[in-house]
Design an enzyme around this catalytic site. Structure first.
Site, short mmCIF file in Angstrom:
data_model
loop_
_atom_site.label_atom_id
_atom_site.label_comp_id
_atom_site.label_asym_id
_atom_site.label_seq_id
_atom_site.Cartn_x
_atom_site.Cartn_y
_atom_site.Cartn_z
N GLY A 13 0.84 -1.19 0.00
CA GLY A 13 0.00 0.00 0.00
C GLY A 13 0.87 1.23 0.00
N CYS A 14 0.46 2.23 0.73
CA CYS A 14 1.20 3.49 0.78
C CYS A 14 2.63 3.25 1.23
CB CYS A 14 0.51 4.45 1.75
SG CYS A 14 1.45 5.95 2.03
#
Length: 180
Positions: A13-14
């Site tokens: 993800g991020c």
């Protein structure tokens, strides 16, 4: 600097949210946010975040193999992602935010697959995280590097608003290894 270093690449993800946990592991010498797996060279954040470039936000980890190893990196990685979510991670949705372990050789592939199998057996869930061969890694723009250090308030609000820590505690309980 160590005489010999190794690199590993993970997507969870991020990329801002993976940097701190890896930085906290003894033996990790450097982390770098970036992009991997897409169809164009040197993509921009805008191209990757649009979901059309084929890239995944990722983290390159440079480590001293005398002080840590790929298995320890895997342990930190798993405890900082939601491995059962195939649609992205936390509030970040789309293929550019999916989770993956990128292997450089047969030993890393074997270690990643064994680690995944152990987690599935121990926790009773099916892991959606992909295990893929490593490809070109492109560093993200400078403002993404060390974001959690440079912009601690914005980072904290993002992380809380995204529900990342709450979901990690739900998934991993006492095994949670969250580091800001």
């Amino acid at each position: 600097m160590a005489a010999q270093t190794k690199e590993a690449v993970f997507a969870g993800g991020c990329f801002w949210c993976l940097e701190g946990p890896f930085d906290a592991l003894p033996g990790v010498m450097q982390t770098e946010a970036g992009y991997t797996g897409g169809q164009i060279s040197n993509p921009t954040y805008e191209q990757v975040s649009s979901g059309t470039s084929g890239h995944i936000e990722a983290m390159r980890v440079v480590y001293d193999p005398e002080l840590t190893n790929f298995e320890k990196l895997l342990d930190v990685f798993w405890r900082n992602i939601d491995p059962i979510d195939a649609g992205g991670q936390f509030c970040d949705r789309g293929p550019q935010y999916r989770s993956a372990v990128f292997f450089a050789d047969a030993a890393e592939e074997s270690a990643a697959r064994a680690s995944k199998a152990r987690l599935e057996e121990a926790h009773g869930f099916t892991i959606a995280t992909e295990i893929l061969p490593r490809s070109a890694f492109y560093p993200a723009e400078e403002y993404h590097q060390d974001y959690y250090k440079k912009n601690p308030l914005r980072y904290h609000f993002y992380r809380q608003g995204c529900g990342r820590d709450q979901r990690l505690r739900q998934l991993w309980g006492a095994e949670t290894k969250v580091k800001p």
